[in-house]
Design an enzyme around this catalytic site. Structure first.
Site, PDB file in Angstrom:
ATOM      1  N   ASP A  71      -6.762   6.723   5.673  1.00 37.74           N
ATOM      2  CA  ASP A  71      -5.855   5.625   5.985  1.00 37.74           C
ATOM      3  C   ASP A  71      -6.263   5.036   7.331  1.00 37.74           C
ATOM      4  O   ASP A  71      -6.151   5.702   8.369  1.00 37.74           O
ATOM      5  CB  ASP A  71      -4.416   6.138   6.018  1.00 37.74           C
ATOM      6  N   HIS A  72      -6.728   3.802   7.295  1.00 38.43           N
ATOM      7  CA  HIS A  72      -7.206   3.140   8.508  1.00 38.43           C
ATOM      8  C   HIS A  72      -6.083   2.886   9.507  1.00 38.43           C
ATOM      9  O   HIS A  72      -6.335   2.577  10.675  1.00 38.43           O
ATOM     10  CB  HIS A  72      -7.893   1.815   8.138  1.00 38.43           C
ATOM     11  N   ARG A  73      -4.838   3.018   9.086  1.00 36.64           N
ATOM     12  CA  ARG A  73      -3.721   2.864  10.029  1.00 36.64           C
ATOM     13  C   ARG A  73      -3.626   4.077  10.942  1.00 36.64           C
ATOM     14  O   ARG A  73      -3.030   4.008  12.017  1.00 36.64           O
ATOM     15  CB  ARG A  73      -2.409   2.679   9.268  1.00 36.64           C
ATOM     16  N   LYS A  88      -4.416  -1.322  17.698  1.00 35.69           N
ATOM     17  CA  LYS A  88      -4.353  -0.748  16.365  1.00 35.69           C
ATOM     18  C   LYS A  88      -3.298  -1.467  15.525  1.00 35.69           C
ATOM     19  O   LYS A  88      -3.503  -1.700  14.341  1.00 35.69           O
ATOM     20  CB  LYS A  88      -4.041   0.757  16.485  1.00 35.69           C
ATOM     21  N   LEU A  93      -4.246   1.085   4.052  1.00 33.11           N
ATOM     22  CA  LEU A  93      -5.496   0.484   4.492  1.00 33.11           C
ATOM     23  C   LEU A  93      -6.583   1.540   4.357  1.00 33.11           C
ATOM     24  O   LEU A  93      -6.994   2.151   5.317  1.00 33.11           O
ATOM     25  CB  LEU A  93      -5.368   0.015   5.941  1.00 33.11           C
TER      26      LEU A  93
END
Length: 184
Positions: free
Chosen positions: A174-176, A1, A16
């Site tokens: 949020d892709h994080r 990740k 992101l």
């Protein structure tokens, strides 16, 4: 990740974000909304917040945020509603959302709306929000991509009811913190 975050951050410096949309047929929900809501008849907001607050317990990554290479999970569920009625955009909190009944949710929505309109919003009304919802269902909008609130990992956009009684829900996340499959 972390590698994914590193590569994607090169393009998007402060987050992101990705979005997933779906159209939900609300034809069978309309009679419920019109007969069971006592204060806010004709709006889907209380039932959406009610169901959302329970789903956030099931999907904790959506009730979290990214901070310094870590995911921070909230214990509480405090849904914030983005409000902009010509007095500036503010996100106001419904505290302990998952503990409220439908009637209590209607009362809380009215209460924070009244505070907003009367310019009586306090810092505590706009802090400790764990998830945000943006409702443009009365604006004739078929879909939109909202911005994620500070210290949140996601925001739900509610669009207008279409002529087939479908409503587009878009979750920007949020892709994080998570990925599309989890959100879907």
């Amino acid at each position: 990740k972390l590698r994914e975050i590193e590569y994607l951050t090169a393009v998007q410096q402060y987050g992101l974000n990705s979005s997933i949309s779906t159209v939900i047929d609300l034809e069978d929900v309309i009679p419920f909304v019109n007969t069971n809501l006592s204060i806010l008849k004709g709006t889907f907001l209380p039932i959406i917040i009610y169901e959302l607050s329970r789903l956030l317990r099931k999907y904790p990554k959506l009730n979290a945020y990214y901070n310094n290479k870590s995911i921070v999970y909230y214990d509480d569920i405090n849904v914030g509603i983005a409000i902009d009625m010509d007095k500036g955009l503010k996100v106001l909190k419904i505290a302990d959302t998952e503990k409220l009944s439908m009637v209590n949710l209607e009362e809380e929505i009215l209460s924070i709306s009244k505070k907003y309109l009367e310019d009586k919003v306090t810092p505590s009304d706009a802090s400790n929000i764990t998830f945000t919802l943006s409702d443009l269902s009365n604006e004739g909008v078929s879909a939109f991509l909202p911005l994620i609130n500070k210290d949140n990992s996601a925001i739900l956009a509610i669009s207008s009811l279409d002529k087939f009684n479908g409503m587009t829900f878009t979750l920007t996340f949020d892709h994080r913190v998570t990925e599309g499959r989890y959100v879907a």
